[in-house]
Design a protein around this motif. Structure first.
Motif, PDB file in Angstrom:
ATOM      1  N   THR A  51     -11.156   3.046  -7.433  1.00  0.00           N
ATOM      2  CA  THR A  51     -11.845   3.056  -6.142  1.00  0.00           C
ATOM      3  C   THR A  51     -13.199   2.437  -6.357  1.00  0.00           C
ATOM      4  OG1 THR A  51     -10.680   5.097  -5.501  1.00  0.00           O
ATOM      5  CG2 THR A  51     -12.641   4.489  -4.248  1.00  0.00           C
TER       6      THR A  51
ATOM      7  N   ARG B 189      -1.214   5.460   0.372  1.00  0.00           N
ATOM      8  CA  ARG B 189      -0.362   4.335   0.726  1.00  0.00           C
ATOM      9  C   ARG B 189       0.620   4.767   1.819  1.00  0.00           C
ATOM     10  NH1 ARG B 189       2.487   1.639  -4.226  1.00  0.00           N
ATOM     11  NH2 ARG B 189       3.825   3.477  -4.062  1.00  0.00           N
TER      12      ARG B 189
ATOM     13  N   HIS C  14      -0.615  -1.324   1.505  1.00  0.00           N
ATOM     14  CA  HIS C  14      -0.935  -2.316   0.483  1.00  0.00           C
ATOM     15  C   HIS C  14      -0.363  -1.833  -0.845  1.00  0.00           C
ATOM     16  CE1 HIS C  14      -3.361  -5.095  -1.995  1.00  0.00           C
ATOM     17  NE2 HIS C  14      -3.404  -5.828  -0.872  1.00  0.00           N
TER      18      HIS C  14
ATOM     19  N   PHE D 278      -9.994   0.180  -2.001  1.00  0.00           N
ATOM     20  CA  PHE D 278      -8.992   1.070  -2.587  1.00  0.00           C
ATOM     21  C   PHE D 278      -7.975   0.176  -3.304  1.00  0.00           C
ATOM     22  CE2 PHE D 278     -10.436   3.009   1.409  1.00  0.00           C
ATOM     23  CZ  PHE D 278     -11.023   4.165   0.911  1.00  0.00           C
ATOM     24  N   GLY D 279      -8.126   0.030  -4.614  1.00  0.00           N
ATOM     25  CA  GLY D 279      -7.294  -0.900  -5.370  1.00  0.00           C
ATOM     26  C   GLY D 279      -7.689  -2.317  -4.986  1.00  0.00           C
TER      27      GLY D 279
ATOM     28  N   THR E 194      -2.491   0.290  -3.533  1.00  0.00           N
ATOM     29  CA  THR E 194      -3.051   1.595  -3.151  1.00  0.00           C
ATOM     30  C   THR E 194      -2.083   2.680  -3.602  1.00  0.00           C
ATOM     31  OG1 THR E 194      -4.111   0.586  -1.218  1.00  0.00           O
ATOM     32  CG2 THR E 194      -3.899   2.967  -1.235  1.00  0.00           C
ATOM     33  N   SER E 195      -2.641   3.728  -4.180  1.00  0.00           N
ATOM     34  CA  SER E 195      -1.811   4.832  -4.667  1.00  0.00           C
ATOM     35  C   SER E 195      -1.403   5.730  -3.501  1.00  0.00           C
ATOM     36  CB  SER E 195      -2.567   5.654  -5.703  1.00  0.00           C
ATOM     37  OG  SER E 195      -2.936   4.832  -6.799  1.00  0.00           O
TER      38      SER E 195
ATOM     39  N   SER F 286      -6.640   7.525  -8.940  1.00  0.00           N
ATOM     40  CA  SER F 286      -5.799   6.388  -8.530  1.00  0.00           C
ATOM     41  C   SER F 286      -5.488   5.492  -9.714  1.00  0.00           C
ATOM     42  CB  SER F 286      -6.503   5.590  -7.433  1.00  0.00           C
ATOM     43  OG  SER F 286      -7.723   5.064  -7.915  1.00  0.00           O
TER      44      SER F 286
ATOM     45  N   HIS G 140      -4.794   8.211  -2.950  1.00  0.00           N
ATOM     46  CA  HIS G 140      -5.736   7.360  -3.667  1.00  0.00           C
ATOM     47  C   HIS G 140      -7.130   7.963  -3.717  1.00  0.00           C
ATOM     48  CE1 HIS G 140      -6.561   3.225  -5.228  1.00  0.00           C
ATOM     49  NE2 HIS G 140      -7.813   3.629  -4.957  1.00  0.00           N
TER      50      HIS G 140
END
Length: 270
Positions: A233, A192, A205, A256-257, A208-209, A229, A212
């Protein structure tokens, strides 16, 4: 009865008679002129022939008195031959031959003039010979084209080597014009944005980690790995699991998320 003859008209009175009621008095007398001829008419100013100099004669050669226009012998007019008339409107001024009038121009001084030398009003100075000709103007030369300095290459950080481009991640989720991130040979960390952590692909976003996932590129082989994450994913909308791995191909969809991207492989399109 016999007719009487008409009476005769009275005789006209005699001039110079002595008195009488019918007389007209003495006859007028006229002064006698020398030679029996009337004197010359008095010319009006601006008209008639001009006054003549001494020695003028008439057309018959008789002498004419000074100031007159006719001779005394026969009243012949003055001979105009040899008399120069002026150019005025009424010929009021006449001059004898070889006698300059008041309107004659003054003689031109030769070689003199005001201040002496060649700078007067006389003849112009003769042109100087063998004078050098003026130099021709220099030929027109256009300005040289502007040379743009070459754009310097970005400075290279010491100890940092250039990485080989392997592909791109492209997304139209937040921007209809599209956004992209390059993929390099080796490991590419996805996380992120604006967290202060160093990652290769920053995604702004909330799902998102910070760290991630990763995509490793090795000689054209691409492998997706989850880094634990929070929101998972996904590969082609299929979850790869906690710290799971999945091999990727050109055109695959990765999420991603809640943020989706599309993979473009340079090796596959070369």
């Amino acid at each position: 009865m016999p007719l009487k003859p008409p009476p005769f008209p009275p005789e006209p009175p005699i001039y110079g008679g002595q008195g009488g009621s019918g007389g007209y008095g003495p006859a007028p007398s006229f002064p006698e002129q020398q030679g029996g001829y009337p004197g010359p008419p008095i010319p009006r100013p601006g008209f008639g022939p001009p006054p003549q100099p001494q020695g003028a004669r008439c057309v018959q050669g008789h002498a004419i008195p000074a100031g007159g226009s006719f001779c005394m012998e026969g009243g012949h007019p003055i001979a105009l031959d040899g008399i120069q008339m002026s150019g005025d409107a009424f010929n009021q001024t006449a001059y004898a031959p070889n006698q300059p009038g008041p309107s004659a121009p003054p003689p031109v001084q030769q070689g003199g003039g005001m201040g002496g030398g060649m700078g007067g009003y006389g003849e112009p100075p003769p042109p100087q010979q063998n004078m050098p000709l003026p130099a021709p103007p220099p030929p027109y030369m256009s300005a040289p084209p502007a040379v743009r300095p070459p754009t310097p290459a970005p400075p290279r950080v010491a100890g940092q080597e250039r990485r080989t481009l392997a592909g791109f991640l492209v997304s139209f989720q937040d921007d209809p014009l599209g956004r992209f991130w390059p993929l390099w040979q080796g490991k590419n960390v996805i996380g992120r944005a604006e967290t202060g952590q160093k990652v290769d692909i920053e995604i702004a976003h909330g799902t998102t980690s910070t760290h991630h996932a990763t995509i490793e590129v090795d000689n054209g082989r691409l492998v997706l790995a989850d880094l634990g994450s929070t929101n998972g994913t996904f590969h082609n909308e299929e979850a790869i699991g906690f710290q799971g791995r999945r091999e990727l191909r050109d055109g695959d969809k990765i999420r991603f998320g809640g943020f989706s991207v599309i993979l473009f492989s340079v090796t596959a399109r070369a």
